[in-house]
Scaffold this motif. Sequence first.
Motif, PDB file in Angstrom:
ATOM      1  N   TRP A 136      -1.929  -1.320  -7.508  1.00 24.90           N
ATOM      2  CA  TRP A 136      -2.646  -0.097  -7.119  1.00 24.90           C
ATOM      3  C   TRP A 136      -2.706   0.952  -8.209  1.00 24.90           C
ATOM      4  O   TRP A 136      -3.548   1.857  -8.149  1.00 24.90           O
ATOM      5  CB  TRP A 136      -2.184   0.459  -5.778  1.00 24.90           C
ATOM      6  CG  TRP A 136      -0.755   0.856  -5.599  1.00 24.90           C
ATOM      7  CD1 TRP A 136       0.214   0.130  -4.978  1.00 24.90           C
ATOM      8  CD2 TRP A 136      -0.128   2.086  -5.982  1.00 24.90           C
ATOM      9  NE1 TRP A 136       1.399   0.809  -4.973  1.00 24.90           N
ATOM     10  CE2 TRP A 136       1.218   2.020  -5.582  1.00 24.90           C
ATOM     11  CE3 TRP A 136      -0.574   3.245  -6.626  1.00 24.90           C
ATOM     12  CZ2 TRP A 136       2.132   3.053  -5.805  1.00 24.90           C
ATOM     13  CZ3 TRP A 136       0.327   4.278  -6.845  1.00 24.90           C
ATOM     14  CH2 TRP A 136       1.656   4.169  -6.445  1.00 24.90           C
ATOM     15  N   HIS A 156     -11.203  -5.929   9.391  1.00 23.53           N
ATOM     16  CA  HIS A 156     -11.352  -6.634   8.110  1.00 23.53           C
ATOM     17  C   HIS A 156     -10.620  -7.971   8.077  1.00 23.53           C
ATOM     18  O   HIS A 156     -10.641  -8.654   7.051  1.00 23.53           O
ATOM     19  CB  HIS A 156     -10.857  -5.744   6.956  1.00 23.53           C
ATOM     20  CG  HIS A 156     -11.547  -4.409   6.901  1.00 23.53           C
ATOM     21  ND1 HIS A 156     -12.757  -4.225   6.266  1.00 23.53           N
ATOM     22  CD2 HIS A 156     -11.219  -3.207   7.429  1.00 23.53           C
ATOM     23  CE1 HIS A 156     -13.125  -2.949   6.395  1.00 23.53           C
ATOM     24  NE2 HIS A 156     -12.210  -2.315   7.102  1.00 23.53           N
ATOM     25  N   SER A 196      -5.704 -10.586   0.888  1.00 20.37           N
ATOM     26  CA  SER A 196      -5.819 -10.764   2.339  1.00 20.37           C
ATOM     27  C   SER A 196      -4.569 -10.341   3.102  1.00 20.37           C
ATOM     28  O   SER A 196      -4.515 -10.491   4.315  1.00 20.37           O
ATOM     29  CB  SER A 196      -6.137 -12.226   2.661  1.00 20.37           C
ATOM     30  OG  SER A 196      -5.124 -13.053   2.155  1.00 20.37           O
ATOM     31  N   LYS A 225      -7.507  -8.735   7.860  1.00 23.17           N
ATOM     32  CA  LYS A 225      -6.386  -8.862   6.926  1.00 23.17           C
ATOM     33  C   LYS A 225      -5.091  -9.129   7.681  1.00 23.17           C
ATOM     34  O   LYS A 225      -4.952  -8.779   8.853  1.00 23.17           O
ATOM     35  CB  LYS A 225      -6.211  -7.563   6.108  1.00 23.17           C
ATOM     36  CG  LYS A 225      -7.444  -7.140   5.343  1.00 23.17           C
ATOM     37  CD  LYS A 225      -7.872  -8.148   4.308  1.00 23.17           C
ATOM     38  CE  LYS A 225      -9.088  -7.682   3.530  1.00 23.17           C
ATOM     39  NZ  LYS A 225      -9.612  -8.721   2.627  1.00 23.17           N
ATOM     40  N   ARG A 229      -8.613  -4.781  -8.461  1.00 24.67           N
ATOM     41  CA  ARG A 229      -9.086  -6.103  -8.053  1.00 24.67           C
ATOM     42  C   ARG A 229      -8.815  -7.143  -9.143  1.00 24.67           C
ATOM     43  O   ARG A 229      -8.352  -8.246  -8.884  1.00 24.67           O
ATOM     44  CB  ARG A 229     -10.589  -6.012  -7.736  1.00 24.67           C
ATOM     45  CG  ARG A 229     -11.172  -7.309  -7.210  1.00 24.67           C
ATOM     46  CD  ARG A 229     -12.666  -7.149  -6.902  1.00 24.67           C
ATOM     47  NE  ARG A 229     -13.293  -8.436  -6.738  1.00 24.67           N
ATOM     48  CZ  ARG A 229     -13.377  -9.086  -5.592  1.00 24.67           C
ATOM     49  NH1 ARG A 229     -12.887  -8.573  -4.493  1.00 24.67           N
ATOM     50  NH2 ARG A 229     -13.962 -10.260  -5.534  1.00 24.67           N
ATOM     51  N   LEU A 286     -10.213  -3.668  -3.452  1.00 20.33           N
ATOM     52  CA  LEU A 286      -9.632  -5.009  -3.610  1.00 20.33           C
ATOM     53  C   LEU A 286     -10.495  -6.068  -2.930  1.00 20.33           C
ATOM     54  O   LEU A 286     -10.524  -7.221  -3.367  1.00 20.33           O
ATOM     55  CB  LEU A 286      -8.204  -5.028  -3.055  1.00 20.33           C
ATOM     56  CG  LEU A 286      -7.205  -4.220  -3.888  1.00 20.33           C
ATOM     57  CD1 LEU A 286      -5.906  -3.973  -3.122  1.00 20.33           C
ATOM     58  CD2 LEU A 286      -6.906  -4.936  -5.202  1.00 20.33           C
ATOM     59  N   LEU A 303      -7.289  -2.557   9.374  1.00 20.06           N
ATOM     60  CA  LEU A 303      -7.352  -3.669   8.413  1.00 20.06           C
ATOM     61  C   LEU A 303      -7.345  -5.007   9.141  1.00 20.06           C
ATOM     62  O   LEU A 303      -8.004  -5.962   8.739  1.00 20.06           O
ATOM     63  CB  LEU A 303      -6.187  -3.598   7.421  1.00 20.06           C
ATOM     64  CG  LEU A 303      -6.241  -2.444   6.417  1.00 20.06           C
ATOM     65  CD1 LEU A 303      -4.971  -2.422   5.563  1.00 20.06           C
ATOM     66  CD2 LEU A 303      -7.488  -2.562   5.527  1.00 20.06           C
ATOM     67  N   THR A 345      -8.062  -0.740  -0.369  1.00 19.00           N
ATOM     68  CA  THR A 345      -8.366  -2.092   0.144  1.00 19.00           C
ATOM     69  C   THR A 345      -9.843  -2.415  -0.025  1.00 19.00           C
ATOM     70  O   THR A 345     -10.205  -3.569  -0.214  1.00 19.00           O
ATOM     71  CB  THR A 345      -7.971  -2.250   1.630  1.00 19.00           C
ATOM     72  OG1 THR A 345      -8.774  -1.371   2.435  1.00 19.00           O
ATOM     73  CG2 THR A 345      -6.506  -1.967   1.854  1.00 19.00           C
ATOM     74  N   GLU A 346     -10.696  -1.379   0.015  1.00 16.20           N
ATOM     75  CA  GLU A 346     -12.129  -1.630  -0.209  1.00 16.20           C
ATOM     76  C   GLU A 346     -12.376  -2.076  -1.647  1.00 16.20           C
ATOM     77  O   GLU A 346     -13.198  -2.948  -1.909  1.00 16.20           O
ATOM     78  CB  GLU A 346     -12.957  -0.385   0.132  1.00 16.20           C
ATOM     79  CG  GLU A 346     -13.138  -0.241   1.647  1.00 16.20           C
ATOM     80  CD  GLU A 346     -13.600   1.141   2.081  1.00 16.20           C
ATOM     81  OE1 GLU A 346     -13.766   2.022   1.202  1.00 16.20           O
ATOM     82  OE2 GLU A 346     -13.777   1.334   3.299  1.00 16.20           O
ATOM     83  N   TYR A 373      -1.463  -7.210   3.387  1.00 18.41           N
ATOM     84  CA  TYR A 373      -1.022  -5.885   2.935  1.00 18.41           C
ATOM     85  C   TYR A 373       0.304  -5.503   3.580  1.00 18.41           C
ATOM     86  O   TYR A 373       0.557  -5.799   4.746  1.00 18.41           O
ATOM     87  CB  TYR A 373      -2.060  -4.813   3.299  1.00 18.41           C
ATOM     88  CG  TYR A 373      -3.298  -4.911   2.437  1.00 18.41           C
ATOM     89  CD1 TYR A 373      -3.269  -4.491   1.116  1.00 18.41           C
ATOM     90  CD2 TYR A 373      -4.481  -5.458   2.940  1.00 18.41           C
ATOM     91  CE1 TYR A 373      -4.387  -4.600   0.303  1.00 18.41           C
ATOM     92  CE2 TYR A 373      -5.609  -5.572   2.136  1.00 18.41           C
ATOM     93  CZ  TYR A 373      -5.547  -5.138   0.820  1.00 18.41           C
ATOM     94  OH  TYR A 373      -6.644  -5.258   0.021  1.00 18.41           O
ATOM     95  N   LEU A 409       0.857  -1.197   0.000  1.00 19.41           N
ATOM     96  CA  LEU A 409       0.000   0.000   0.000  1.00 19.41           C
ATOM     97  C   LEU A 409       0.890   1.243   0.000  1.00 19.41           C
ATOM     98  O   LEU A 409       0.961   1.975   0.983  1.00 19.41           O
ATOM     99  CB  LEU A 409      -0.904   0.001   1.242  1.00 19.41           C
ATOM    100  CG  LEU A 409      -2.025  -1.038   1.281  1.00 19.41           C
ATOM    101  CD1 LEU A 409      -2.776  -0.955   2.603  1.00 19.41           C
ATOM    102  CD2 LEU A 409      -2.969  -0.861   0.101  1.00 19.41           C
TER     103      LEU A 409
END
Length: 229
Positions: free
Chosen positions: A212, A54, A30, A56, A218, A25, A50, A22-23, A32, A10
């Motif tokens: 990115w 989430h 899973s 991750k 995605r 993706l 995250l 990340t949203e 980062y 990131l």
Amino acid sequence: MSDDRLIVALDVADALTGLKLTERLGDAVSFYKIGLGMLTGGGLALANELKQEHGKRIFLDMKLFDISATIEAAVRGLAQFDLDFLTVHGDPHVVAAAKEGVAGKDLQILAVTILTSLDRDDLDDGLMKQGDVQDLVLERASKALLAGADGVIASPQESALIRALPEAAGKLIVTPGVRPLGAELGDQKRVMTPADAIANGSDHIVVGRPVWQAADPRDAAQSILASLP
Ligand code: C5P
């Protein structure tokens, strides 16, 4: 959880931009990597969110280097955050102190050998001993692993050589500098495809811009994952 062999770097300016990425993706990614560039932009808060909200996995790329007492204290502090990987320079005293600081937590310490941006002239400038850069990388990897590192950061060219070291048995090899076929190289020079890096013995690949900067991040992440052996 999706295939965590892909770690997306990131490398964006701040936590809000990172969170939005990340949203997009979603469940395709899973794991980062958050680096020094985002530290003052809310990087640790994003790491926490995250992980906690989430689910991750998080690789905090700090490349720490200092006296043992300071490394131990810094790592003890960072280990309060729920992180998975943390980088330190691969000097044995740094690795050993980082392992002391981690005590009892799941955080895994990854050692940086020689930055891939450095060539022999840079090593001469830094008074690093004579020898072929790749040999020095292998020697530093070996020393870091023997000092207790849970793994090393290695370019795709180095991962097969490191994987063959007896002291690398059961240790992690995490590899940046990979490019899907046809992707822009950017400032990366000695690249391999994600699939070749994994075939060479890397456990995880770190990919930034090809994901990115993609029109559809995605989709870019999913096609990298689909290419892995
Ligand atoms: O955008 P790109 O895929 O080149 O990003 C790779 C990531 O891995 C960046 O965060 C970069 O700082 C990091 N990295 C690297 N080479 C190293 C160590 C770290 O590219 N030797």
